[in-house]
Design a protein around this motif. Structure first.
Motif, short mmCIF file in Angstrom:
data_model
loop_
_atom_site.label_atom_id
_atom_site.label_comp_id
_atom_site.label_asym_id
_atom_site.label_seq_id
_atom_site.Cartn_x
_atom_site.Cartn_y
_atom_site.Cartn_z
N SER A 61 15.97 -54.30 69.55
CA SER A 61 16.25 -55.38 70.20
C SER A 61 15.35 -55.29 71.65
N HIS B 224 17.88 -52.04 63.42
CA HIS B 224 17.86 -52.98 64.31
C HIS B 224 16.92 -52.52 65.73
N THR C 267 14.27 -61.83 62.49
CA THR C 267 14.34 -61.99 63.97
C THR C 267 15.36 -62.92 64.02
N GLU D 23 20.74 -62.69 69.81
CA GLU D 23 22.25 -62.45 69.92
C GLU D 23 22.33 -62.32 71.44
N SER E 211 15.59 -57.23 62.78
CA SER E 211 16.31 -56.30 61.82
C SER E 211 15.52 -56.14 60.42
N ARG F 273 19.75 -61.08 73.92
CA ARG F 273 18.91 -60.18 73.25
C ARG F 273 18.16 -60.63 72.04
N VAL G 126 16.69 -59.74 68.56
CA VAL G 126 16.74 -58.67 67.67
C VAL G 126 15.96 -58.60 66.58
#
Length: 386
Positions: free
Chosen positions: A369, A367, A292, A295, A302, A298, A300
Motif C-alpha cells: 500500500s 498487498h 489496485t 482502502e 494486491s 491508502r 493498495v
C-alpha cells in the motif's frame, strides 16, 4: 588496537585523577526517558550494569545531567553507591562521583569517576578530557563493528545472489554470441538483442535489490510522478518469458487512472519482487491477478496467485526477513536469495506504505500500500468510472 588504547587512557585517568573506579556510558533519550549503556569501565565489571541494575545507573545519570557543566556530586544514599557495593566491595564507601558528558558525532556519552578516599580532586577539566578521549574510542569501536557486520552480511548475500547474477550474465553472453555468429535477419537480431537487453536489466535489478537490502542507512532519493498502470505494464512485460514457459497468465485489473509520487526504480523493484514470487511459485495453467484498490486513506496493490501457498504459524511472519526462504520453496529447487520480499518491505515502508499477506482457499494474496499523500489524482472529468 582500540582495546589497548582504552587501557592506556584508563590507566592515565586512574593515576591523574586518583580514581578507584570509573564508568563511561552512552546515553540517549526516548519518549522522555533516559536509557544508558555502560560501554567502558575501570575496576568495575560493566556487564551487570547493563542488566538488572541498569535502571539504577539511569537514575544516577539523570540526576547528574540536571547540572549542565562538569561537576562533582555527593552520592550518599544514591542507587549507584549500592550498585558499586554489590559489584566490588572495595567501592562500597564511595560517596563522591566526578561527572561530565560530551557528544561525539550523533552520540552522547558521560563519564563517572570515583576518587580514592573520596577526596575532591578539582580536576574536572582532566576528567572532561578523559571522557572525550574514551568516548571517541567507543564511538570508533561501534562504527568499526557496524562496518564489519555490514561487510560480513554483504559477503554472505553476494554469494547467495551470485547464481542469479551469473544466470543473467551467462544469458547475456550467450545471446550476444548467437547474434555475432549469425546469420540472422534483421528481425531475428532485433529479437535476440531485445532478449539480451532484458537480461541486462534483470542483472541490474538484482544488483540494485542487493544494494538496498544490505544498506543500513537506506533512504529514498528524488520522487517522480508515474502511473500505476505504467509500473504494472513494465513489471508484467519483464515476466513474459517465465509466464510463457510455465503457461501462466497475468490479469491486471483497473488501476483507477492513478499516478503516484515514488522513486520509480525502487518502487517498481518492490512490486516486481512480489510479482516474480507469484510467477515462481504458481502452479502451471493458472492466472495471477493484480488489483489496485482504494482502502480508507491508502491505495493498495494486491497480487494473488494459486500455488504452493505460505508457511504456517510464526514461520509465515519470517517471509519478510532478510535472507529467509521457507522449506517449501527450497524443496522446489527454485532459484532465490531470500532478499526479494525483505527489499520490497524496506522500500514500501520508506514510501510510508505497508506490506502484508493473506491466504484463502482461492490462493495467496500479497498487498503493498501507499498513503494517499503519494497519490496524484487526475481531474474528475478524466477519471475512469467503475
Amino acid at each position: 588496537m582500540l582495546a589497548s588504547a582504552e587501557k592506556v587512557i584508563w590507566k592515565m585517568a586512574e593515576d591523574r585523577l586518583k580514581l578507584q573506579a570509573g564508568l563511561l556510558c552512552r546515553y540517549f533519550l526516548e519518549d522522555g526517558q533516559i536509557f544508558v549503556e555502560v560501554v567502558s569501565s575501570l575496576n568495575v565489571p560493566a556487564a551487570p550494569l547493563n542488566g538488572s541494575q541498569n535502571k539504577d545507573v539511569c537514575n544516577v545519570v539523570r540526576e547528574c545531567l540536571k547540572v549542565p557543566k562538569a561537576h562533582e556530586h555527593n552520592i550518599d544514599n544514591w542507587a549507584l553507591a549500592h550498585i558499586l557495593k554489590r559489584l566490588n566491595g572495595a567501592l562500597h564507601k564511595a560517596s563522591i562521583v566526578m561527572f561530565c558528558h560530551v557528544a561525539v558525532e550523533d552520540e552522547d556519552f558521560c563519564f563517572l569517576g570515583f576518587p580514592k578516599d573520596n577526596k575532591r580532586q578539582n580536576s574536572l577539566s582532566a576528567a572532561n578530557g578523559v571522557c572525550m578521549t574514551l568516548a571517541e574510542l567507543a564511538y570508533s569501536r561501534r562504527r568499526i563493528l557496524a562496518l564489519d557486520d555490514r561487510l560480513t552480511t554483504m559477503s554472505l548475500y553476494i554469494r547467495e545472489v551470485g547464481h542469479d547474477l551469473a544466470g543473467s550474465i551467462h544469458a547475456i553472453v550467450a545471446k550476444m554470441a548467437y547474434i555475432s555468429k549469425g546469420p540472422l535477419n534483421e528481425s531475428g537480431m532485433k529479437i535476440k538483442a531485445t532478449e539480451a537487453w532484458r537480461e541486462v536489466q534483470n542483472a541490474h535489478a538484482i544488483a540494485e535489490c542487493l544494494g538496498i537490502a544490505v544498506d543500513p542507512d537506506y533512504a529514498l532519493g528524488n520522487s517522480e510522478s508515474v502511473t500505476i498502470e505504467q509500473i504494472l505494464k513494465e513489471v508484467t512485460r519483464e515476466q513474459e518469458a517465465d509466464l510463457k514457459k510455465n503457461n501462466i497468465a497475468i490479469k491486471v485489473g483497473e488501476t483507477l487512472g492513478l499516478k503516484v509520487n515514488v522513486v520509480k526504480l525502487h518502487f517498481k523493484l518492490a512490486i516486481a519482487n512480489i510479482v516474480k514470487n507469484a510467477v515462481k511459485y504458481s502452479y502451471s495453467d493458472t492466472i495471477i491477478e493484480i488489483i489496485t484498490s482504494r482502502e480508507d486513506d491508502r491505495i493498495v496493490i494486491s497480487v494473488s496467485n494459486v500455488g504452493i501457498g505460505l508457511p504456517v504459524g510464526e514461520e509465515r511472519l519470517r517471509i519478510w526477513d532478510f535472507g529467509y526462504r521457507c522449506d517449501r520453496a527450497k524443496k522446489l529447487n527454485v532459484n532465490g536469495s531470500g532478499i526479494g520480499l525483505f527489499t520490497c518491505k524496506k522500500v514500501i515502508l520508506q514510501h510510508g506504505g505497508l506490506v502484508w499477506v493473506d491466504e484463502d482457499p482461492r490462493g495467496t494474496i500479497f498487498h503493498a500500500s501507499l498513503p494517499v499523500s503519494r497519490v496524484v489524482y487526475p481531474p474528475a472529468s478524466s477519471r475512469i468510472r467503475r
